[in-house]
Design a protein around this motif. Structure first.
Motif, PDB file in Angstrom:
ATOM      1  N   THR A  16       0.688  -1.256   0.026  1.00  0.00           N
ATOM      2  CA  THR A  16      -0.022  -0.203   0.106  1.00  0.00           C
ATOM      3  C   THR A  16       0.878   1.339   0.114  1.00  0.00           C
ATOM      4  O   THR A  16       0.344   2.330   0.066  1.00  0.00           O
ATOM      5  CB  THR A  16      -0.732  -0.059   1.354  1.00  0.00           C
ATOM      6  OG1 THR A  16      -0.206  -0.204   2.443  1.00  0.00           O
ATOM      7  CG2 THR A  16      -1.838  -1.261   1.094  1.00  0.00           C
ATOM      8  N   GLY A  17       2.138   1.155   0.025  1.00  0.00           N
ATOM      9  CA  GLY A  17       3.000   2.274  -0.192  1.00  0.00           C
ATOM     10  C   GLY A  17       4.379   1.756   0.098  1.00  0.00           C
ATOM     11  O   GLY A  17       4.537   0.673   0.418  1.00  0.00           O
ATOM     12  N   PRO A  18       5.399   2.778   0.245  1.00  0.00           N
ATOM     13  CA  PRO A  18       6.890   2.287   0.345  1.00  0.00           C
ATOM     14  C   PRO A  18       7.463   1.814   1.882  1.00  0.00           C
ATOM     15  O   PRO A  18       6.582   2.159   2.824  1.00  0.00           O
ATOM     16  CB  PRO A  18       7.576   3.615   0.202  1.00  0.00           C
ATOM     17  CG  PRO A  18       6.639   4.702   0.460  1.00  0.00           C
ATOM     18  CD  PRO A  18       5.250   4.203  -0.004  1.00  0.00           C
ATOM     19  N   LEU A  19       8.210   1.217   2.128  1.00  0.00           N
ATOM     20  CA  LEU A  19       8.864   0.816   3.311  1.00  0.00           C
ATOM     21  C   LEU A  19       8.995   2.196   4.147  1.00  0.00           C
ATOM     22  O   LEU A  19       9.528   2.883   3.871  1.00  0.00           O
ATOM     23  CB  LEU A  19      10.208  -0.134   3.150  1.00  0.00           C
ATOM     24  CG  LEU A  19      10.471  -0.924   4.260  1.00  0.00           C
ATOM     25  CD1 LEU A  19       9.517  -2.088   4.402  1.00  0.00           C
ATOM     26  CD2 LEU A  19      11.907  -1.251   4.003  1.00  0.00           C
ATOM     27  N   HIS A  20       8.373   1.973   5.558  1.00  0.00           N
ATOM     28  CA  HIS A  20       8.801   2.984   6.432  1.00  0.00           C
ATOM     29  C   HIS A  20       9.387   2.466   7.387  1.00  0.00           C
ATOM     30  O   HIS A  20       9.481   1.178   7.718  1.00  0.00           O
ATOM     31  CB  HIS A  20       7.357   3.769   6.465  1.00  0.00           C
ATOM     32  CG  HIS A  20       6.202   2.964   7.119  1.00  0.00           C
ATOM     33  ND1 HIS A  20       6.167   2.461   8.447  1.00  0.00           N
ATOM     34  CD2 HIS A  20       5.232   2.392   6.536  1.00  0.00           C
ATOM     35  CE1 HIS A  20       5.158   1.691   8.599  1.00  0.00           C
ATOM     36  NE2 HIS A  20       4.564   1.807   7.439  1.00  0.00           N
ATOM     37  N   PHE A  21       9.673   3.231   8.461  1.00  0.00           N
ATOM     38  CA  PHE A  21      10.488   2.851   9.854  1.00  0.00           C
ATOM     39  C   PHE A  21       9.632   1.854  10.571  1.00  0.00           C
ATOM     40  O   PHE A  21      10.109   0.740  11.056  1.00  0.00           O
ATOM     41  CB  PHE A  21      10.518   4.006  10.913  1.00  0.00           C
ATOM     42  CG  PHE A  21      11.282   3.602  12.036  1.00  0.00           C
ATOM     43  CD1 PHE A  21      12.712   3.515  11.910  1.00  0.00           C
ATOM     44  CD2 PHE A  21      10.778   3.428  13.336  1.00  0.00           C
ATOM     45  CE1 PHE A  21      13.321   3.048  12.989  1.00  0.00           C
ATOM     46  CE2 PHE A  21      11.337   3.035  14.297  1.00  0.00           C
ATOM     47  CZ  PHE A  21      12.788   2.835  14.222  1.00  0.00           C
ATOM     48  N   GLY A  22       8.023   1.736  10.754  1.00  0.00           N
ATOM     49  CA  GLY A  22       7.300   0.755  11.400  1.00  0.00           C
ATOM     50  C   GLY A  22       7.477  -0.562  10.659  1.00  0.00           C
ATOM     51  O   GLY A  22       7.570  -1.511  11.237  1.00  0.00           O
ATOM     52  N   SER A  23       7.493  -0.359   9.324  1.00  0.00           N
ATOM     53  CA  SER A  23       7.668  -1.866   8.548  1.00  0.00           C
ATOM     54  C   SER A  23       9.009  -2.414   8.668  1.00  0.00           C
ATOM     55  O   SER A  23       9.358  -3.528   8.650  1.00  0.00           O
ATOM     56  CB  SER A  23       7.117  -1.625   7.322  1.00  0.00           C
ATOM     57  OG  SER A  23       7.467  -0.573   6.535  1.00  0.00           O
ATOM     58  N   LEU A  24      10.024  -1.386   8.716  1.00  0.00           N
ATOM     59  CA  LEU A  24      11.458  -1.703   8.770  1.00  0.00           C
ATOM     60  C   LEU A  24      11.698  -2.635  10.231  1.00  0.00           C
ATOM     61  O   LEU A  24      12.422  -3.588  10.264  1.00  0.00           O
ATOM     62  CB  LEU A  24      12.335  -0.852   8.698  1.00  0.00           C
ATOM     63  CG  LEU A  24      13.728  -1.286   8.898  1.00  0.00           C
ATOM     64  CD1 LEU A  24      14.332  -1.984   7.923  1.00  0.00           C
ATOM     65  CD2 LEU A  24      14.839   0.201   9.057  1.00  0.00           C
ATOM     66  N   VAL A  25      10.918  -2.071  11.201  1.00  0.00           N
ATOM     67  CA  VAL A  25      11.152  -2.587  12.685  1.00  0.00           C
ATOM     68  C   VAL A  25      10.664  -4.310  12.507  1.00  0.00           C
ATOM     69  O   VAL A  25      11.145  -4.884  12.924  1.00  0.00           O
ATOM     70  CB  VAL A  25      10.334  -2.047  13.769  1.00  0.00           C
ATOM     71  CG1 VAL A  25      10.119  -2.904  14.913  1.00  0.00           C
ATOM     72  CG2 VAL A  25      10.958  -0.955  13.923  1.00  0.00           C
ATOM     73  N   ALA A  26       9.594  -4.390  11.683  1.00  0.00           N
ATOM     74  CA  ALA A  26       9.026  -5.958  11.723  1.00  0.00           C
ATOM     75  C   ALA A  26       9.743  -6.658  10.821  1.00  0.00           C
ATOM     76  O   ALA A  26       9.923  -7.777  11.153  1.00  0.00           O
ATOM     77  CB  ALA A  26       7.650  -5.601  11.216  1.00  0.00           C
ATOM     78  N   ALA A  27      10.181  -6.123   9.753  1.00  0.00           N
ATOM     79  CA  ALA A  27      11.186  -6.665   8.963  1.00  0.00           C
ATOM     80  C   ALA A  27      12.475  -7.353   9.581  1.00  0.00           C
ATOM     81  O   ALA A  27      12.821  -8.248   9.380  1.00  0.00           O
ATOM     82  CB  ALA A  27      11.700  -6.103   7.551  1.00  0.00           C
ATOM     83  N   LEU A  28      13.101  -6.091  10.160  1.00  0.00           N
ATOM     84  CA  LEU A  28      14.342  -6.428  10.870  1.00  0.00           C
ATOM     85  C   LEU A  28      14.136  -7.426  11.895  1.00  0.00           C
ATOM     86  O   LEU A  28      15.076  -8.399  12.008  1.00  0.00           O
ATOM     87  CB  LEU A  28      14.952  -5.072  11.342  1.00  0.00           C
ATOM     88  CG  LEU A  28      16.355  -5.268  12.008  1.00  0.00           C
ATOM     89  CD1 LEU A  28      17.432  -5.824  10.907  1.00  0.00           C
ATOM     90  CD2 LEU A  28      16.779  -3.863  12.684  1.00  0.00           C
ATOM     91  N   GLY A  29      13.074  -7.353  12.906  1.00  0.00           N
ATOM     92  CA  GLY A  29      13.048  -8.350  13.836  1.00  0.00           C
ATOM     93  C   GLY A  29      12.720  -9.576  13.454  1.00  0.00           C
ATOM     94  O   GLY A  29      13.575 -10.513  13.763  1.00  0.00           O
TER      95      GLY A  29
END
Length: 326
Positions: A16-29
């Protein structure tokens, strides 16, 4: 169903849009949890809700993951190509009498008590037959007094009485689209996912997914729910709310900040190192036990580095469920 190694995690963004900090947290974790276990990390594009998907967003997310050197294993799975699998699971549930059509409108359910995710607790109006035969029908799963308890690796013991706190829930919408709850269960099994590490906004959905797994005879992954990044108003950082995209040309500062957000405390001198150097440190030092147990934490982007230690934790605030999901 994919054969799984000892551990297999996944990151499942909605396009629904570009990667942002909140989604980076989930990806990295989820990435570090899988790699620390010596396992694989897979990516799924959760575009089952086609009207919400933005053209080009999936490719942009994948390119951003590559720039952050979060390299995945296996093929990328797209939910929009999985309709037959969801249809087969739905047919099994309907034929077993575990699900039924429902023609209740949102307006008719507006006065119902609300569950933890803000949705109406369904009172069962259509259990004995649809109330409005001429309307398009959703399909709901019977919960029949089910109570689900599980241990979350971050939040600890979690228990939910589905009848009293959720009610029979939608697994296919009235517009014909399959609901997130059904799709995610079918796909986790198909990909052989053993560890689900994601945002705490989905904690309340997990008992529904475990209930579905049990009814369909599918494996139950282990779960860990990470704190969600929120703005100063307490709203989840999301693509729909216009959260700022990450700087893919300079990924290390955001990776460093995400590690701090997740309680991992990387050395300050790593903030300007390459992503490869930073991730090598993170893989060696990742501790799920260090992740804060608060469901959400304040974050502003771009950060003011000197003020990071004063970021606000919000342990009592609930976060709007976004799956609809982000």
């Amino acid at each position: 169903m994919a054969s799984a190694p000892l551990a297999r995690g996944r990151f499942a963004p909605s396009p629904t849009g570009p990667l942002h900090f909140g989604s980076l947290v989930a990806a990295l974790g989820s990435f570090l949890d899988a790699r620390r276990c010596g396992g694989e990390w897979w990516v799924r594009i959760e575009d089952v809700d086609a009207p919400r998907a933005r053209s080009g967003a999936a490719d942009a997310i994948l390119r951003a993951l590559e720039r952050f050197q979060l390299h995945w294993d296996g093929p990328v799975l797209y939910q929009s190509r999985r309709t037959d699998a969801y249809r087969a699971a739905l047919a099994r549930l309907l034929s077993a009498g575990l699900a039924y059509p429902c023609t209740c409108s949102r307006r008719e359910l507006a006065a119902c008590p609300r569950g933890g995710d803000g949705a109406p607790i369904y009172p069962g109006h259509c259990r004995a037959g649809v109330g409005h035969p001429g309307r398009p029908a959703a399909v709901r799963l019977r919960v029949d007094g089910a109570a689900v308890a599980f241990r979350d690796a971050v939040r600890g013991e979690f228990r939910q009485c589905l009848t009293g706190e959720v009610g029979d829930f939608v697994i296919r919408r009235a517009d014909g689209l399959f609901a997130y709850q059904l799709a995610v269960v079918v796909d986790d099994a198909a990909q052989g996912i053993t560890r689900v590490v994601r945002g705490a906004d989905l904690l309340d959905s997990t008992p529904r997914q475990i209930h579905l797994q049990r009814l369909l005879g599918l494996p139950e992954p282990a779960y860990a729910h990470l704190p969600v990044a929120v703005d100063q108003s307490g709203h989840k950082l999301s693509k729909q709310a216009g959260a700022a995209p990450l700087d893919a040309d300079d990924p290390a500062p955001a990776l460093w900040a995400a590690l701090r957000f997740l309680g991992q405390n990387p050395p300050a001198d790593l903030r300007r190192e390459s992503p490869a150097t930073l991730l090598a440190w993170a893989r060696d030092h990742w501790r799920l036990a260090s992740v804060p147990t608060a469901p959400c934490r304040f974050w502003e982007y771009p950060p003011a580095p000197a003020d990071f230690a004063n970021r606000i934790e919000s342990p009592r605030r609930t976060v709007d469920k976004a799956k609809t999901l982000d």
